[in-house]
Enzyme design. Structure first.
Site, PDB file in Angstrom:
ATOM      1  CG  ASN A  33      -0.266   0.133   2.521  1.00 36.52           C
ATOM      2  OD1 ASN A  33       0.971   0.083   2.573  1.00 36.52           O
ATOM      3  ND2 ASN A  33      -1.020   0.308   3.592  1.00 36.52           N
ATOM      4  CG  ASP A  59      -3.965  -1.654   4.535  1.00 41.42           C
ATOM      5  OD1 ASP A  59      -3.519  -2.684   5.092  1.00 41.42           O
ATOM      6  OD2 ASP A  59      -4.130  -0.577   5.125  1.00 41.42           O
ATOM      7  CB  SER A 125      12.931  -9.279  13.954  1.00 38.34           C
ATOM      8  OG  SER A 125      13.928  -8.526  14.602  1.00 38.34           O
ATOM      9  CE1 TYR A 149       9.321  -4.775  13.905  1.00 36.76           C
ATOM     10  CE2 TYR A 149      11.047  -4.924  15.558  1.00 36.76           C
ATOM     11  CZ  TYR A 149      10.584  -5.183  14.285  1.00 36.76           C
ATOM     12  OH  TYR A 149      11.393  -5.860  13.402  1.00 36.76           O
ATOM     13  CE  LYS A 153       8.667  -8.092  12.355  1.00 39.98           C
ATOM     14  NZ  LYS A 153       8.147  -8.261  10.987  1.00 39.98           N
ATOM     15  CE1 TYR A 177      13.998 -12.253   6.967  1.00 38.91           C
ATOM     16  CE2 TYR A 177      13.015 -10.096   7.309  1.00 38.91           C
ATOM     17  CZ  TYR A 177      13.005 -11.333   6.698  1.00 38.91           C
ATOM     18  OH  TYR A 177      12.021 -11.617   5.805  1.00 38.91           O
ATOM     19  CG  PHE A 218      22.478   5.512  20.273  1.00 31.62           C
ATOM     20  CD1 PHE A 218      22.438   6.888  20.458  1.00 31.62           C
ATOM     21  CD2 PHE A 218      21.667   4.958  19.287  1.00 31.62           C
ATOM     22  CE1 PHE A 218      21.612   7.700  19.678  1.00 31.62           C
ATOM     23  CE2 PHE A 218      20.835   5.751  18.514  1.00 31.62           C
ATOM     24  CZ  PHE A 218      20.808   7.123  18.700  1.00 31.62           C
ATOM     25  N   GLY A 295      16.639   0.429  25.727  1.00 31.90           N
ATOM     26  CA  GLY A 295      16.218  -0.832  25.106  1.00 31.90           C
ATOM     27  C   GLY A 295      17.303  -1.528  24.309  1.00 31.90           C
TER      28      GLY A 295
HETATM   29  C1  UD1 Z   1      16.678  -2.278  15.491  1.00 32.84           C
HETATM   30  C2  UD1 Z   1      15.601  -2.639  16.443  1.00 32.84           C
HETATM   31  C3  UD1 Z   1      15.200  -4.062  16.186  1.00 32.84           C
HETATM   32  C4  UD1 Z   1      14.715  -4.179  14.762  1.00 32.84           C
HETATM   33  C5  UD1 Z   1      15.776  -3.696  13.809  1.00 32.84           C
HETATM   34  C6  UD1 Z   1      15.171  -3.603  12.450  1.00 32.84           C
HETATM   35  C7  UD1 Z   1      15.926  -1.232  18.429  1.00 32.84           C
HETATM   36  C8  UD1 Z   1      16.308  -1.210  19.872  1.00 32.84           C
HETATM   37  N1  UD1 Z   1      16.027  -2.420  17.820  1.00 32.84           N
HETATM   38  O1  UD1 Z   1      17.799  -3.152  15.729  1.00 32.84           O
HETATM   39  O2  UD1 Z   1      14.173  -4.442  17.062  1.00 32.84           O
HETATM   40  O3  UD1 Z   1      14.386  -5.523  14.461  1.00 32.84           O
HETATM   41  O4  UD1 Z   1      16.237  -2.403  14.175  1.00 32.84           O
HETATM   42  O5  UD1 Z   1      16.005  -2.963  11.565  1.00 32.84           O
HETATM   43  O6  UD1 Z   1      15.550  -0.230  17.861  1.00 32.84           O
HETATM   44  N2  UD1 Z   1      23.303   3.030  16.694  1.00 32.84           N
HETATM   45  C9  UD1 Z   1      24.010   4.168  17.000  1.00 32.84           C
HETATM   46  N3  UD1 Z   1      23.579   5.355  16.505  1.00 32.84           N
HETATM   47  C10 UD1 Z   1      22.476   5.465  15.699  1.00 32.84           C
HETATM   48  C11 UD1 Z   1      21.757   4.294  15.374  1.00 32.84           C
HETATM   49  C12 UD1 Z   1      22.190   3.094  15.908  1.00 32.84           C
HETATM   50  O7  UD1 Z   1      25.003   4.116  17.730  1.00 32.84           O
HETATM   51  O8  UD1 Z   1      22.136   6.583  15.286  1.00 32.84           O
HETATM   52  C13 UD1 Z   1      23.770   1.727  17.204  1.00 32.84           C
HETATM   53  C14 UD1 Z   1      22.776   1.020  18.112  1.00 32.84           C
HETATM   54  O9  UD1 Z   1      22.934   1.427  19.441  1.00 32.84           O
HETATM   55  C15 UD1 Z   1      23.144  -0.444  17.866  1.00 32.84           C
HETATM   56  C16 UD1 Z   1      23.598  -0.471  16.404  1.00 32.84           C
HETATM   57  O10 UD1 Z   1      23.945   0.884  16.087  1.00 32.84           O
HETATM   58  O11 UD1 Z   1      24.221  -0.824  18.669  1.00 32.84           O
HETATM   59  C17 UD1 Z   1      22.535  -0.937  15.436  1.00 32.84           C
HETATM   60  O12 UD1 Z   1      21.345  -0.168  15.638  1.00 32.84           O
HETATM   61  P1  UD1 Z   1      20.085  -0.280  14.650  1.00 32.84           P
HETATM   62  O13 UD1 Z   1      20.529  -0.148  13.243  1.00 32.84           O
HETATM   63  O14 UD1 Z   1      19.051   0.681  15.136  1.00 32.84           O
HETATM   64  O15 UD1 Z   1      19.611  -1.778  14.822  1.00 32.84           O
HETATM   65  P2  UD1 Z   1      19.180  -2.576  16.154  1.00 32.84           P
HETATM   66  O16 UD1 Z   1      19.019  -1.696  17.306  1.00 32.84           O
HETATM   67  O17 UD1 Z   1      20.128  -3.723  16.300  1.00 32.84           O
END
Ligand code: UD1
Length: 338
Positions: A33, A59, A125, A149, A153, A177, A218, A295
């Protein structure tokens, strides 16, 4: 050619999977959609594959419309990608997530049942493992989620497990994934988030192209190689191929519940990804160490032996390829797919 309905087929993983299905001799039919993707993706998929691709602007929450797709086509199987996926938003708007993600899944299964279509792959996931007691993560690890979310799943996994018990002729594959990044080598399709990205890779490429000033890392005080979070980044083209291999497997076997981790089996820290991207772009990337994100967990990577042994799933791309193709997509689409 067997018809495979791909819900969310214009999205990031869905669009790459459509191309893989074509390579493997399936006929993908997209149902989307466009709530979080552009109709332009369809034109681009047709350009890359040099063929017409059937697409329905529907949808999945609309059961009658969905049913029409199955009445008009003999559908061998469905890959169900469509769904909301922003963790933070799901915490603020849980009902939006439960309603959309659960109702669309229930509709897909019911419509499949009514039309004698018996093979379903569900996009799950690594989030279903929560904060694992150890790494690498195996498929039989305990499941635990921390946000709505992730709970959609997990709930869908449970619903489908119940469903196959009651319907032994119906086959389900749950694909968990890890962290998909990268893009098709054409640079025509890739991850195209709305607004400021939540995920690491699109954030980094937007810093590199000058749309964002710097990356916030982060946390640098996790118990990891350099203190930053470690994830199992997998090239979206490898992930896409995992779906075609799963469908082939479903054609061969009688088991009606398959569960696989799809990752590389290797973890990389945030700073390792940043430094790999620096090699690709040829200059330093501006980052600032920020607070931990609520989280987040320290480390998450898969054991993928089961997918390797049973599906022949072996990843072909390394972190450099993932960074290079993400950057290629960003450069070719500075403002996304417009
Ligand atoms: C996130 C989701 C997860 C979801 C997946 C889908 C959260 C807590 N988890 O996974 O549930 O299935 O995306 O794509 O949101 N990071 C930084 N700076 C940023 C962005 C990320 O330091 O601006 C770090 C994060 O702390 C982490 C890593 O990069 O250590 C990956 O982050 P991200 O790409 O958001 O994936 P997940 O958190 O693993």
């Amino acid at each position: 050619m067997k018809n495979v309905v791909v819900t969310g087929g214009a999205g990031y993983i869905g669009s790459h999977t459509v191309l893989s299905l074509i390579e493997y001799g399936y006929n993908p039919i997209i149902v989307d959609n466009f709530s979080n993707s552009s109709p332009k993706v369809i034109e681009r998929l047709e350009k890359i594959s040099n063929r017409d691709i059937k697409c329905y602007n529907i949808d999945c929450c609309n059961k009658d419309e969905l049913d029409k797709v199955f009445k008009e086509n003999d559908v061998f199987g469905v890959i169900h990608f469509a769904g909301y996926k922003a963790v933070g938003e799901s915490v603020k708007l849980p009902l939006k997530y439960y309603e959309n993600n659960l109702i669309s899944l229930l509709n897909v299964v019911e419509v499949m049942h009514n039309n004698n279509s018996n093979n379903l792959i569900f996009s799950s996931s690594a989030t279903v493992y929560g904060d694992p007691a150890s790494v690498p993560i195996y498929e039989d690890f305990p499941l635990h989620v921390t946000n709505p979310y992730g709970r959609t799943k997990l709930m869908i996994e449970e619903i489908l497990k119940d469903y196959v018990k009651a319907n032994p002729d119906f086959k389900v594959a749950l694909l968990r994934y890890f962290n998909p990044i990268g893009a098709h080598e054409s640079g025509l399709i890739g991850e195209d988030p709305n607004g400021i990205p939540n995920n690491l890779m699109p954030y980094i490429t937007q810093v590199c192209i000058g749309k964002l000033d710097h990356l916030n890392v982060f946390g640098d005080d996790y118990d990891t190689i350099d203190g930053t979070g470690v994830r199992d980044y997998v090239h979206v083209l490898d992930l896409a191929r995992g779906h075609s291999l799963t469908l082939k497997k479903m054609e061969e076997i009688n088991d009606n519940l398959l569960i696989y981790n799809l990752g590389t089996g290797k973890g990389s820290s945030v700073l390792e990804v940043v430094h790999e991207m620096e090699k690709v772009v040829g200059h330093k990337i501006h980052y600032v160490i920020a607070n931990r994100r609520a989280g987040d967990i320290a480390t998450c990577y898969a054991n993928c032996d089961k997918a390797y042994k049973e599906l022949g799933f072996k990843t072909q791309y390394n972190l450099y390829d993932m960074c290079q193709s993400s950057w290629n997509f960003q450069q070719k689409n500075p403002n996304g797919i417009r």
